[in-house]
Design a protein around this motif. Structure first.
Motif, short mmCIF file in Angstrom:
data_model
loop_
_atom_site.label_atom_id
_atom_site.label_comp_id
_atom_site.label_asym_id
_atom_site.label_seq_id
_atom_site.Cartn_x
_atom_site.Cartn_y
_atom_site.Cartn_z
N VAL A 1 -27.17 8.02 10.64
CA VAL A 1 -26.89 8.40 11.50
C VAL A 1 -26.95 10.10 11.23
O VAL A 1 -27.10 11.12 11.87
N LEU A 2 -25.80 9.79 9.95
CA LEU A 2 -25.36 11.64 9.91
C LEU A 2 -26.50 12.28 9.49
O LEU A 2 -26.82 13.53 10.16
N GLY A 3 -27.53 11.60 8.31
CA GLY A 3 -29.18 12.31 7.99
C GLY A 3 -29.54 12.40 9.29
O GLY A 3 -30.28 13.97 9.26
N TRP A 4 -29.53 11.88 10.50
CA TRP A 4 -30.69 12.29 11.34
C TRP A 4 -30.10 13.23 12.49
O TRP A 4 -31.01 13.52 12.81
N PHE A 5 -28.87 13.50 12.49
CA PHE A 5 -27.79 14.43 12.99
C PHE A 5 -28.24 15.75 12.54
O PHE A 5 -28.91 16.39 13.57
N VAL A 6 -28.49 15.98 11.32
CA VAL A 6 -28.72 17.08 10.72
C VAL A 6 -29.99 17.70 10.66
O VAL A 6 -30.64 19.03 11.29
#
Length: 96
Positions: free
Chosen positions: A27-32
């Motif tokens: 999730v965090l990687g795709w948010f960035v």
């Protein structure tokens, strides 16, 4: 202007994070990625197939050897003994 760019980045980052969560991805990687690349990242995450738990665990353990390549204990001991004998012979030749 920067406020608009930041707001759009947060919107696309959030959308990418939601889609990634539904597909079992980071999730965090795709948010960035969504924050930085906006629509492109959203299209990419939407096109990716969902990960199941077996695939995610397999991806984390890619660095391990497959079962076929792992030697048995006896086979490993024989190879280690042969290597030790070869080293001892090499040392004897060098020393004298």
């Amino acid at each position: 202007m920067l406020l608009i760019i930041g707001f759009v980045g947060v919107i696309f980052g959030g959308a990418c994070a939601i889609v990634a969560s539904n597909k079992g991805r980071d999730v965090l990687g795709w948010f960035v990625l969504g924050f930085l690349f906006n629509l492109i990242a959203l299209i990419v995450i939407a096109a990716l197939t969902p990960l199941d738990k077996a695939q995610a665990a397999e991806g984390a353990s890619d660095k391990r050897l497959p079962d076929e390549e792992v030697m048995g204990k006896d086979e490993l001991r024989k190879k280690a003994a042969a290597l030790a004998a070869s080293l001892a012979q090499s040392r004897e030749k060098m020393n004298g």
